[in-house]
Enzyme design. Structure first.
Site, short mmCIF file in Angstrom:
data_model
loop_
_atom_site.label_atom_id
_atom_site.label_comp_id
_atom_site.label_asym_id
_atom_site.label_seq_id
_atom_site.Cartn_x
_atom_site.Cartn_y
_atom_site.Cartn_z
N THR A 76 -2.95 17.45 -30.38
CA THR A 76 -1.74 17.66 -30.98
C THR A 76 -0.50 17.36 -30.16
OG1 THR A 76 -1.58 20.09 -30.41
CG2 THR A 76 -2.55 19.62 -32.52
N SER A 98 -6.79 14.44 -36.67
CA SER A 98 -6.20 15.35 -37.44
C SER A 98 -5.59 16.46 -36.58
CB SER A 98 -7.10 16.12 -38.60
OG SER A 98 -6.62 16.77 -39.40
N ASN A 100 -5.39 19.22 -37.78
CA ASN A 100 -5.97 20.72 -38.31
C ASN A 100 -7.32 20.36 -39.12
OD1 ASN A 100 -6.74 23.04 -39.91
ND2 ASN A 100 -4.76 23.70 -39.48
N HIS A 131 2.59 30.82 -34.90
CA HIS A 131 1.47 30.60 -34.12
C HIS A 131 1.59 31.79 -32.97
CE1 HIS A 131 0.61 26.92 -36.25
NE2 HIS A 131 -0.37 26.95 -35.94
N HIS A 132 0.70 31.67 -32.23
CA HIS A 132 0.48 32.57 -30.98
C HIS A 132 1.56 32.16 -30.01
CE1 HIS A 132 -1.58 29.34 -29.16
NE2 HIS A 132 -2.32 29.23 -30.17
N LYS A 135 1.36 28.71 -27.77
CA LYS A 135 1.35 27.41 -28.30
C LYS A 135 2.36 26.62 -27.77
CE LYS A 135 1.11 24.67 -32.54
NZ LYS A 135 -0.06 23.93 -32.16
N GLY A 141 1.60 20.78 -35.61
CA GLY A 141 0.85 19.53 -35.96
C GLY A 141 0.68 19.66 -37.48
N THR A 142 0.20 20.87 -37.76
CA THR A 142 -0.12 21.10 -39.43
C THR A 142 1.03 20.95 -40.03
OG1 THR A 142 -2.04 22.70 -38.49
CG2 THR A 142 -1.30 22.66 -40.77
#
Length: 242
Positions: A76, A98, A100, A131-132, A135, A141-142
């Protein structure tokens, strides 16, 4: 399946553990510290699985060009220009990138393609991802993947938070908002706000294992496929390679 693992962070270690438990073999492990080894090892595996970092992409691309090894990438933080590298690599091997590999997110994206075609002309759209606290990139990216499903022709205007913005919301904008904290594996919500009604679609990841399982599931299909640049929808739902 014999795997060359590139990137040995949390995802890399989880892929190693899960692959070995499933009976797969690791032909080697390459991390940023020994990325130059890709210049000399030759083709040693059925597929290379890369969850390293953007800085490793030139070396990984050179390896695929030299050996024809199929490549699954989950890196990502890549720029749009960097992503074009995967299209070029499709001339040498089957390749997929991808942000994800969750099977649930793949279905989420497919649903958005259908829903947004009906709603986006009259509904306001907002994307929120959580997110955590470790990150590195934001938005995720998702989140970008979901944005692309909603607006594949890039006709709308992404707005990353609204600090400093005055005036009412523009109909052409899509809001993207990133929350960071704790050990959250990943939650993504897309909201469609209409007149007197709201539709929300949410995907929650309980752990990284869903991404590991999806990546290995995809890898087992990819290395049997012809040369070309693929997207996850091709692998899971059928379709033409790019």
């Amino acid at each position: 399946m014999k795997i060359l693992l590139i990137g040995y962070g949390r995802m890399g270690r989880a892929i190693e553990q899960t692959a070995r438990a499933a009976g797969d073999q690791l032909a080697g492990i390459i991390d940023i510290g020994n990325i130059a080894d890709l210049e000399t090892i030759g083709r040693v595996a059925d597929i290379a699985i890369d969850f390293s970092a953007p800085a490793a992409l030139p070396a990984v691309a050179a390896y695929v060009r030299a050996t024809g090894t199929p490549l699954l990438s989950g890196v990502t933080g890549l720029s749009d220009q960097a992503l074009e590298v995967f299209t070029a690599l499709g001339r040498y091997a089957p390749v997929i990138h991808s942000a994800n590999y969750s099977l649930g997110v793949a279905v989420f994206r497919r649903a958005l393609e259908e829903v947004s075609g009906v709603l986006k002309q009259d509904f306001d759209i907002e994307i929120v991802e959580t997110h955590h606290n470790q990150k590195a990139d934001a938005p995720s990216g998702t989140a970008k993947l979901l944005l692309d499903a909603i607006d594949p022709k890039h006709e709308m205007v992404p707005v990353y938070g609204r600090q400093g913005i005055t005036g009412k919301r523009d109909k052409r904008e899509i809001g993207l908002h990133a929350l960071r904290g704790g050990t959250e594996a990943g939650t993504h919500t897309v909201s469609f706000f209409g007149q007197d009604e709201v539709l929300e679609i949410t995907h929650r990841a309980a752990s990284r294992q869903i991404f590991v399982n999806g990546a290995l599931h995809t890898a087992r299909r990819l290395y049997h496929m012809p040369k070309g640049r693929y997207v996850l929808q091709d692998i899971l739902f059928g379709g033409s390679n790019g």
